[in-house]
Design a protein around this motif. Structure first.
Motif, PDB file in Angstrom:
ATOM      1  N   LYS A  14      77.604  22.598 -11.018  1.00  0.00           N
ATOM      2  CA  LYS A  14      78.635  21.375 -11.247  1.00  0.00           C
ATOM      3  C   LYS A  14      79.644  21.450  -9.875  1.00  0.00           C
ATOM      4  O   LYS A  14      79.587  22.666  -9.014  1.00  0.00           O
ATOM      5  CB  LYS A  14      79.654  21.910 -12.412  1.00  0.00           C
ATOM      6  N   ALA A  15      80.434  20.494  -9.674  1.00  0.00           N
ATOM      7  CA  ALA A  15      81.332  20.506  -8.545  1.00  0.00           C
ATOM      8  C   ALA A  15      82.640  21.076  -8.786  1.00  0.00           C
ATOM      9  O   ALA A  15      83.759  20.482  -9.185  1.00  0.00           O
ATOM     10  CB  ALA A  15      81.739  18.980  -8.169  1.00  0.00           C
ATOM     11  N   ASP A  16      82.559  22.295  -9.000  1.00  0.00           N
ATOM     12  CA  ASP A  16      83.657  23.344  -9.395  1.00  0.00           C
ATOM     13  C   ASP A  16      84.408  23.823  -8.225  1.00  0.00           C
ATOM     14  O   ASP A  16      83.752  24.798  -7.550  1.00  0.00           O
ATOM     15  CB  ASP A  16      83.227  24.464 -10.445  1.00  0.00           C
ATOM     16  N   PRO A  17      85.653  23.457  -7.684  1.00  0.00           N
ATOM     17  CA  PRO A  17      86.675  23.933  -6.613  1.00  0.00           C
ATOM     18  C   PRO A  17      86.744  25.345  -6.835  1.00  0.00           C
ATOM     19  O   PRO A  17      86.972  25.935  -5.857  1.00  0.00           O
ATOM     20  CB  PRO A  17      87.555  22.909  -6.494  1.00  0.00           C
ATOM     21  N   ASN A  18      86.728  25.924  -7.901  1.00  0.00           N
ATOM     22  CA  ASN A  18      87.214  27.359  -8.156  1.00  0.00           C
ATOM     23  C   ASN A  18      85.898  28.323  -8.557  1.00  0.00           C
ATOM     24  O   ASN A  18      86.041  29.381  -8.796  1.00  0.00           O
ATOM     25  CB  ASN A  18      88.234  27.512  -9.294  1.00  0.00           C
ATOM     26  N   GLY A  19      84.564  27.617  -8.526  1.00  0.00           N
ATOM     27  CA  GLY A  19      83.352  28.020  -8.945  1.00  0.00           C
ATOM     28  C   GLY A  19      82.882  28.880  -7.944  1.00  0.00           C
ATOM     29  O   GLY A  19      83.231  28.799  -6.712  1.00  0.00           O
ATOM     30  N   ASP A  20      81.702  29.498  -8.176  1.00  0.00           N
ATOM     31  CA  ASP A  20      80.625  29.823  -7.169  1.00  0.00           C
ATOM     32  C   ASP A  20      79.353  29.375  -7.527  1.00  0.00           C
ATOM     33  O   ASP A  20      78.766  29.682  -8.505  1.00  0.00           O
ATOM     34  CB  ASP A  20      80.564  31.495  -7.300  1.00  0.00           C
ATOM     35  N   ARG A  21      78.902  28.488  -6.464  1.00  0.00           N
ATOM     36  CA  ARG A  21      77.569  27.823  -6.989  1.00  0.00           C
ATOM     37  C   ARG A  21      76.401  28.621  -7.164  1.00  0.00           C
ATOM     38  O   ARG A  21      75.359  28.480  -7.823  1.00  0.00           O
ATOM     39  CB  ARG A  21      77.303  26.738  -5.882  1.00  0.00           C
ATOM     40  N   PHE A  22      76.644  29.897  -6.589  1.00  0.00           N
ATOM     41  CA  PHE A  22      75.633  30.773  -6.687  1.00  0.00           C
ATOM     42  C   PHE A  22      75.201  31.020  -8.282  1.00  0.00           C
ATOM     43  O   PHE A  22      74.250  31.639  -8.672  1.00  0.00           O
ATOM     44  CB  PHE A  22      76.200  32.129  -6.079  1.00  0.00           C
ATOM     45  N   LYS A  23      76.370  31.073  -9.026  1.00  0.00           N
ATOM     46  CA  LYS A  23      76.099  31.348 -10.505  1.00  0.00           C
ATOM     47  C   LYS A  23      75.702  30.282 -11.531  1.00  0.00           C
ATOM     48  O   LYS A  23      75.422  30.716 -12.569  1.00  0.00           O
ATOM     49  CB  LYS A  23      77.627  32.122 -10.825  1.00  0.00           C
ATOM     50  N   ALA A  24      75.900  29.055 -10.691  1.00  0.00           N
ATOM     51  CA  ALA A  24      75.541  28.078 -11.758  1.00  0.00           C
ATOM     52  C   ALA A  24      74.433  27.986 -12.681  1.00  0.00           C
ATOM     53  O   ALA A  24      74.392  27.973 -13.900  1.00  0.00           O
ATOM     54  CB  ALA A  24      75.596  26.751 -11.009  1.00  0.00           C
ATOM     55  N   ALA A  25      73.262  28.419 -12.217  1.00  0.00           N
ATOM     56  CA  ALA A  25      72.020  28.197 -12.932  1.00  0.00           C
ATOM     57  C   ALA A  25      71.971  29.186 -14.164  1.00  0.00           C
ATOM     58  O   ALA A  25      71.591  28.859 -15.241  1.00  0.00           O
ATOM     59  CB  ALA A  25      70.716  28.491 -12.151  1.00  0.00           C
ATOM     60  N   HIS A  26      72.469  30.302 -13.708  1.00  0.00           N
ATOM     61  CA  HIS A  26      72.655  31.598 -14.468  1.00  0.00           C
ATOM     62  C   HIS A  26      73.345  30.983 -16.090  1.00  0.00           C
ATOM     63  O   HIS A  26      73.133  31.410 -16.941  1.00  0.00           O
ATOM     64  CB  HIS A  26      72.844  32.597 -14.114  1.00  0.00           C
ATOM     65  N   GLU A  27      74.537  30.411 -15.574  1.00  0.00           N
ATOM     66  CA  GLU A  27      75.510  30.269 -16.548  1.00  0.00           C
ATOM     67  C   GLU A  27      75.166  28.913 -17.309  1.00  0.00           C
ATOM     68  O   GLU A  27      75.388  28.982 -18.462  1.00  0.00           O
ATOM     69  CB  GLU A  27      76.924  29.864 -15.801  1.00  0.00           C
ATOM     70  N   GLU A  28      74.367  28.141 -16.570  1.00  0.00           N
ATOM     71  CA  GLU A  28      74.002  27.103 -17.535  1.00  0.00           C
ATOM     72  C   GLU A  28      72.905  27.366 -18.440  1.00  0.00           C
ATOM     73  O   GLU A  28      72.820  26.591 -19.572  1.00  0.00           O
ATOM     74  CB  GLU A  28      73.331  26.031 -16.343  1.00  0.00           C
ATOM     75  N   PHE A  29      72.192  28.174 -18.155  1.00  0.00           N
ATOM     76  CA  PHE A  29      70.670  28.361 -18.639  1.00  0.00           C
ATOM     77  C   PHE A  29      70.384  29.610 -19.681  1.00  0.00           C
ATOM     78  O   PHE A  29      69.789  29.878 -20.739  1.00  0.00           O
ATOM     79  CB  PHE A  29      69.482  28.398 -17.825  1.00  0.00           C
ATOM     80  N   MET A  30      71.349  30.501 -19.564  1.00  0.00           N
ATOM     81  CA  MET A  30      71.207  31.953 -20.233  1.00  0.00           C
ATOM     82  C   MET A  30      71.598  31.605 -21.678  1.00  0.00           C
ATOM     83  O   MET A  30      71.009  32.279 -22.717  1.00  0.00           O
ATOM     84  CB  MET A  30      72.241  32.914 -19.390  1.00  0.00           C
ATOM     85  N   PRO A  31      72.643  30.628 -22.107  1.00  0.00           N
ATOM     86  CA  PRO A  31      72.906  30.604 -23.473  1.00  0.00           C
ATOM     87  C   PRO A  31      71.621  29.875 -24.182  1.00  0.00           C
ATOM     88  O   PRO A  31      71.613  29.783 -25.572  1.00  0.00           O
ATOM     89  CB  PRO A  31      73.972  29.445 -23.253  1.00  0.00           C
ATOM     90  N   TYR A  32      70.579  29.550 -23.595  1.00  0.00           N
ATOM     91  CA  TYR A  32      69.600  28.691 -23.993  1.00  0.00           C
ATOM     92  C   TYR A  32      68.168  29.549 -24.098  1.00  0.00           C
ATOM     93  O   TYR A  32      67.153  29.027 -24.442  1.00  0.00           O
ATOM     94  CB  TYR A  32      69.428  27.439 -23.690  1.00  0.00           C
ATOM     95  N   ASP A  33      68.319  30.787 -23.469  1.00  0.00           N
ATOM     96  CA  ASP A  33      67.084  31.878 -23.550  1.00  0.00           C
ATOM     97  C   ASP A  33      66.557  31.873 -25.109  1.00  0.00           C
ATOM     98  O   ASP A  33      67.191  32.431 -25.786  1.00  0.00           O
ATOM     99  CB  ASP A  33      67.462  33.108 -22.689  1.00  0.00           C
ATOM    100  N   GLY A  34      65.357  31.797 -25.110  1.00  0.00           N
ATOM    101  CA  GLY A  34      64.581  31.890 -26.348  1.00  0.00           C
ATOM    102  C   GLY A  34      64.853  30.562 -27.115  1.00  0.00           C
ATOM    103  O   GLY A  34      64.231  30.648 -28.276  1.00  0.00           O
ATOM    104  N   LYS A  35      65.438  29.503 -26.810  1.00  0.00           N
ATOM    105  CA  LYS A  35      65.558  28.195 -27.372  1.00  0.00           C
ATOM    106  C   LYS A  35      64.747  27.125 -27.041  1.00  0.00           C
ATOM    107  O   LYS A  35      64.730  25.892 -27.657  1.00  0.00           O
ATOM    108  CB  LYS A  35      66.981  27.862 -27.615  1.00  0.00           C
ATOM    109  N   PHE A  36      63.761  27.386 -26.294  1.00  0.00           N
ATOM    110  CA  PHE A  36      63.089  26.311 -25.796  1.00  0.00           C
ATOM    111  C   PHE A  36      61.606  26.252 -26.290  1.00  0.00           C
ATOM    112  O   PHE A  36      61.401  27.444 -26.755  1.00  0.00           O
ATOM    113  CB  PHE A  36      62.810  26.580 -24.091  1.00  0.00           C
ATOM    114  N   ASP A  37      61.149  25.080 -26.380  1.00  0.00           N
ATOM    115  CA  ASP A  37      59.945  24.848 -27.373  1.00  0.00           C
ATOM    116  C   ASP A  37      58.854  25.804 -26.444  1.00  0.00           C
ATOM    117  O   ASP A  37      58.882  26.088 -25.116  1.00  0.00           O
ATOM    118  CB  ASP A  37      59.334  23.509 -27.193  1.00  0.00           C
ATOM    119  N   LYS A  38      57.531  26.164 -27.052  1.00  0.00           N
ATOM    120  CA  LYS A  38      56.649  26.871 -26.398  1.00  0.00           C
ATOM    121  C   LYS A  38      55.969  26.205 -25.378  1.00  0.00           C
ATOM    122  O   LYS A  38      55.153  26.712 -24.508  1.00  0.00           O
ATOM    123  CB  LYS A  38      55.510  27.487 -27.505  1.00  0.00           C
TER     124      LYS A  38
END
Length: 703
Positions: free
Chosen positions: A334-358
């Protein structure tokens, strides 16, 4: 008139004679020319007097014809294909059958009896094809085959190229001409180049290709374009290559007439199920979907308040009746002026670990930002333990000098694959995560953004062919070394002369570090620019902060680098404790990653004994100077390589040297006012001013 005509033909004959060795690069590493080593040639001919094919599959027939053409080229002997060997010996038998030691694409090459036949076997026809190419590779490199005993299984199941090709014939981040796919002529006209493309991939064990850009258009899901894709699939099928499509997530609205693309809407789910059924009717071996969603302006499930898992699982449901998969890209920020793009993928996807179809694989770029010259491995590889992950590498040189600079990318791939995540203790490498062995996943994948184009030599820079080759070899076996792969490629593609092989291999092996030194040393993050190449560290205006240069390098009067420790963005917290310990202290952090994780004072003494400023200058200058070394190395192999190819590479190296100085000057002149330090001896101050360099960049971006 007769004399004039004869003179014309004589000129053409002489012209042909003078260019008899001319090599336009089209044949890649599949050069089955008559071997100069007479003893080897005769030995190979004795072991390959005939070819027996046991089976009728198109792929098996391909294996036989490829083997026949290769053997005849290398040995100069005609090699017949027969149905049964009978009591004959001294031939090669291709056979498919059960083998407990082989996976589906694996192969075995073995000799039956002292004077018997050479057997190439596989559980599948694809395996036999890969074995045939492996045997030819052994012969190209003059290795003995008389007593050959080799069993080889791919370590990764899905080995794919991702083409960022568009319907209008352009290629996003492509630097070798236009698209290989002539959409306007398909499906009626099949360019012979499609088969040659398939041959090259099959020779490496690549078994899938995504034919269109991840920034997709819904047009590829229309019947008009599905018929074109089906024609490509037909051309690739005899080489064991399946086609995949990048999809445009709102397609149910844009071409389906629905009012929504909500992945939980029943009508939307039915639309995708029907569309998938339509695809499989046209392409029975269709591989599946690649998805870029809710990233860089691309629509996705979040537009409807849904998750990445919701979107991916909807597509998996549509694919449930078929042998296809969903590859959902984790390149989301996301375009977050106070964030760190480095962290973005981890923040987006970790909540769904184990919730994806096989049927879903999450496809993760090798690093957390975007195919930079050097990046630490993405923290997702050490965090998502309940979801199969694929690694995405970029073969095309988006941030590596396009088709001008020589950068051998195998060390980049290996750096990521061999990185230790420590997710299950020491030895939990990224390679073991993506090949499924660490978490016991049966589904595994690896993807490379293709560097092919319509240029006659396929890749623009002739030596960039080595990157396509290296990706394919590592996709099959990630334990191979960068140096071994480079040596293979040089011997098959350029020359077998030992000293020349050694010099060119050395050039390739050192090229990436040379580039990093004049471009982004010590983990200095890459400036963002519209063309992704011109040096522009001063760039500070964009529609979003993370599309500026200053966002990444953070240069100020104190120092340089992005603080990602607990005192800064705390991106390091996304890694295992062992990794945090390794990278968290600026005094012990490996220099290649220093500025990725620390804002280091200009006068800070580094492990080299130099201050940060002096070390940066040393690397900028020696990196640029090292291109001269590459030019000298290349000059010494002139007698051993094709003259046309030699001249092409020599010209590109000259351009690379100019542009390396350009990068050096841009960084040094921009950073010096912050550092307030003199350029250390023996290096001289650039002859041009910062304003001169800025004007060069402006001109470059007008190209």
């Amino acid at each position: 008139m007769k004399y004039i005509q004869w003179g014309k033909w004589l000129f053409l004959i002489l012209l042909t004679a003078t260019n008899v060795r001319a090599d336009d690069g089209y044949r890649l590493w599949l050069k089955y020319d008559l071997l100069k080593d007479v003893a080897k040639r005769q030995a190979y001919a004795r072991s390959a007097q005939f070819i027996v094919v046991s089976g009728n599959s198109p792929v098996l027939k391909t294996a036989a014809t490829e083997l026949q053409a290769g053997l005849q080229g290398l040995t100069g002997k005609s090699v017949p294909i027969i149905a049964n060997a009978g009591n004959r010996t001294g031939g090669i038998v291709l056979t498919v059958g059960a083998d407990a030691n082989l996976v589906d694409d694996g192969y075995r090459i073995s000799k039956k009896g002292a004077a018997g036949n050479l057997i190439i076997s596989g559980k599948t026809a694809n395996g036999v094809l890969y074995g045939a190419f492996a045997l030819l590779r052994k012969m190209q490199m003059l290795e003995p085959i008389e007593t050959l005993s080799l069993t080889s299984n791919p370590r990764i199941r899905y080995r794919l190229l991702n083409h960022w090709d568009n319907a209008n014939g352009t290629i996003e981040r492509g630097y070798a001409g236009e698209s290989l796919w002539k959409w306007y002529a398909l499906p009626e006209t099949i360019d012979p180049r499609y088969q040659d493309y398939a041959r090259a991939n099959a020779s490496l064990g690549i078994n899938g290709t995504v034919v269109n850009n991840v920034n997709a258009t819904a047009r590829f899901l229309t019947n008009e374009y599905l018929e074109k894709v089906a024609a490509l699939a037909k051309a690739f099928r005899p080489y064991g290559i399946r086609v995949y499509l990048s999809i445009y997530f709102p397609a149910p609205k844009t071409i389906g007439g629905l009012s929504t693309a909500d992945p939980l809407d029943p009508q939307v789910r039915k639309w995708w199920a029907d569309k998938t059924k339509e695809i499989y009717k046209l392409i029975p071996d269709f591989g599946g979907f690649l998805v870029k969603a809710n990233s860089e302006g691309e629509p996705g499930p979040q537009d409807y308040g849904r998750s990445h898992a919701d979107g991916a699982n909807m597509l998996a449901e549509a694919l449930a009746p078929y042998d296809g998969i969903v590859m959902w890209r984790a390149f989301v920020y996301k375009a977050d002026p106070n964030g760190d793009r480095f962290k973005a993928a981890h923040e987006e996807f970790m909540p769904y670990d184990g919730k994806f179809d096989k049927k879903v694989i999450v496809q993760v770029k090798n690093g957390p930002i975007d195919f930079q010259p050097r990046e630490p491995f993405s923290p997702l590889f050490g965090a998502m333990t309940k979801t199969p992950l694929s690694v995405e590498f970029q073969i095309t040189q988006e941030y590596l000098g396009f088709a001008t600079h020589l950068v051998y990318e195998a060390p980049i791939f290996k750096e990521c694959l061999e990185a230790d995540t420590y997710v299950k203790g020491k030895g939990s490498t990224v390679a073991k995560v993506i090949d499924g062995s660490l978490h016991q996943y049966s589904m595994s994948a690896i993807a490379g953004v293709a560097n092919t184009g319509s240029d006659r030599n396929w890749t623009g820079h002739p030596l960039a062919q080595a990157n396509w080759y290296a990706f394919g070899r590592l996709a099959w076996d990630h334990t191979l070394t960068s140096e071994a792969i480079a040596g293979e490629w040089v011997k098959q593609t350029l020359t077998k002369e030992p000293q020349a092989v050694e010099r060119i291999t050395d050039m390739l092996m050192r090229s990436r570090e040379i580039y990093v030194n004049y471009n982004t040393p010590l983990g200095l993050s890459r400036p963002w620019t519209g063309v992704h190449f011109a040096p522009e560290p001063w760039q500070n205006k964009s529609s979003r902060p993370d599309w500026t240069a200053i966002y990444y390098h953070r240069a100020d009067s104190v120092g340089l680098g992005f603080d990602r420790t607990a005192k800064g963005s705390n991106a390091l917290a996304q890694y295992a404790p062992e990794v945090r310990k390794m990278w968290g202290n600026p005094a012990t952090c490996p220099l290649p990653y220093l500025l990725w994780f620390h804002h280091v004072p200009w006068t800070q003494k580094l492990s080299t004994g130099r201050t940060l400023w002096d070390e940066l200058c040393t690397r900028f200058y020696t990196g640029a100077d090292s291109v001269k070394w590459m030019q000298q190395q290349w000059a010494q192999v002139k007698p051993a390589v094709d003259p046309v190819l030699f001249a092409d590479v020599a010209g590109r190296l000259e351009t690379q040297h100019k542009e390396a100085i350009w990068w050096r000057d841009a960084w040094v002149l921009y950073l010096q006012p912050f550092a307030r330090q003199p350029i250390p001896a023996p290096f001289k101050k650039p002859e041009r001013s910062l304003e001169d360099v800025k004007r060069l960049v402006d001109i470059y971006q007008l190209r």
